[in-house]
Structure formats: C-alpha cells, structure tokens
Write a protein that holds these residues in place. Sequence first.
Motif, short mmCIF file in Angstrom:
data_model
loop_
_atom_site.label_atom_id
_atom_site.label_comp_id
_atom_site.label_asym_id
_atom_site.label_seq_id
_atom_site.Cartn_x
_atom_site.Cartn_y
_atom_site.Cartn_z
N ALA A 181 14.67 11.14 56.93
CA ALA A 181 14.01 10.48 58.06
C ALA A 181 13.14 9.32 57.58
O ALA A 181 13.13 8.24 58.18
CB ALA A 181 13.18 11.48 58.84
N LEU A 182 12.42 9.53 56.48
CA LEU A 182 11.59 8.45 55.94
C LEU A 182 12.43 7.28 55.45
O LEU A 182 12.06 6.12 55.63
CB LEU A 182 10.72 8.97 54.80
N GLU A 183 13.55 7.58 54.81
CA GLU A 183 14.44 6.50 54.37
C GLU A 183 14.93 5.68 55.56
O GLU A 183 14.98 4.45 55.49
CB GLU A 183 15.63 7.07 53.59
N ASP A 184 15.26 6.36 56.66
CA ASP A 184 15.69 5.65 57.87
C ASP A 184 14.58 4.75 58.40
O ASP A 184 14.84 3.61 58.81
CB ASP A 184 16.11 6.64 58.96
N VAL A 185 13.36 5.25 58.37
CA VAL A 185 12.22 4.45 58.84
C VAL A 185 12.04 3.21 57.98
O VAL A 185 11.85 2.11 58.49
CB VAL A 185 10.92 5.30 58.86
N GLY A 210 12.01 -2.33 57.11
CA GLY A 210 12.25 -3.35 56.09
C GLY A 210 13.48 -4.19 56.36
O GLY A 210 13.80 -5.08 55.59
N GLY A 211 14.19 -3.91 57.39
CA GLY A 211 15.38 -4.68 57.70
C GLY A 211 16.59 -4.27 56.86
O GLY A 211 17.59 -4.96 56.86
N ASP A 263 16.90 -4.18 53.58
CA ASP A 263 17.11 -4.97 52.38
C ASP A 263 17.34 -4.10 51.15
O ASP A 263 18.25 -4.34 50.37
CB ASP A 263 15.92 -5.91 52.13
N SER A 264 16.50 -3.10 50.96
CA SER A 264 16.67 -2.25 49.78
C SER A 264 16.02 -0.90 50.02
O SER A 264 15.14 -0.75 50.86
CB SER A 264 16.05 -2.90 48.55
N LEU A 265 16.48 0.08 49.25
CA LEU A 265 15.90 1.43 49.30
C LEU A 265 15.39 1.78 47.90
O LEU A 265 15.89 2.67 47.25
CB LEU A 265 16.94 2.45 49.74
N GLU A 266 14.38 1.06 47.45
CA GLU A 266 13.81 1.34 46.15
C GLU A 266 12.94 2.58 46.24
O GLU A 266 12.41 2.90 47.29
CB GLU A 266 12.96 0.16 45.67
N THR A 267 12.78 3.26 45.11
CA THR A 267 11.94 4.43 45.07
C THR A 267 10.49 3.99 45.26
O THR A 267 10.02 3.07 44.59
CB THR A 267 12.08 5.16 43.72
#
Length: 53
Positions: free
Chosen positions: A35-39, A44-45, A47-51
Amino acid sequence: MSNEIERFFELQDEATKAAFVENRGDELTDILVAALEDVFVILGGGDSLETIH
C-alpha cells in the motif's frame, strides 16, 4: 466510484482484518508495504521506487 473499485477495497479490508486477527504479522506487513509503495507511486508520479529509510 464503481462497484469494482469498491469491491477491491472491501477485499483488501477483509484480508487485512483476517491477517490481524489471525496474528499473521508477515502477511500484514506485506500488505502495508504494498500500500505504501502504491502511495509513493501516486505521489511521485511513478518515476522510481527507491528504498526509503
């Protein structure tokens, strides 16, 4: 909101409640992280899913 979207959220709520009641912490953590990754993607549009720490 369409019925399909409402049903999706209802299923998510049911899965979360079941994991919490049955003390399945790892599963609950996975749900919350997803859920947090989706948010972050939404905010962020995508662009990236950095840790993030």
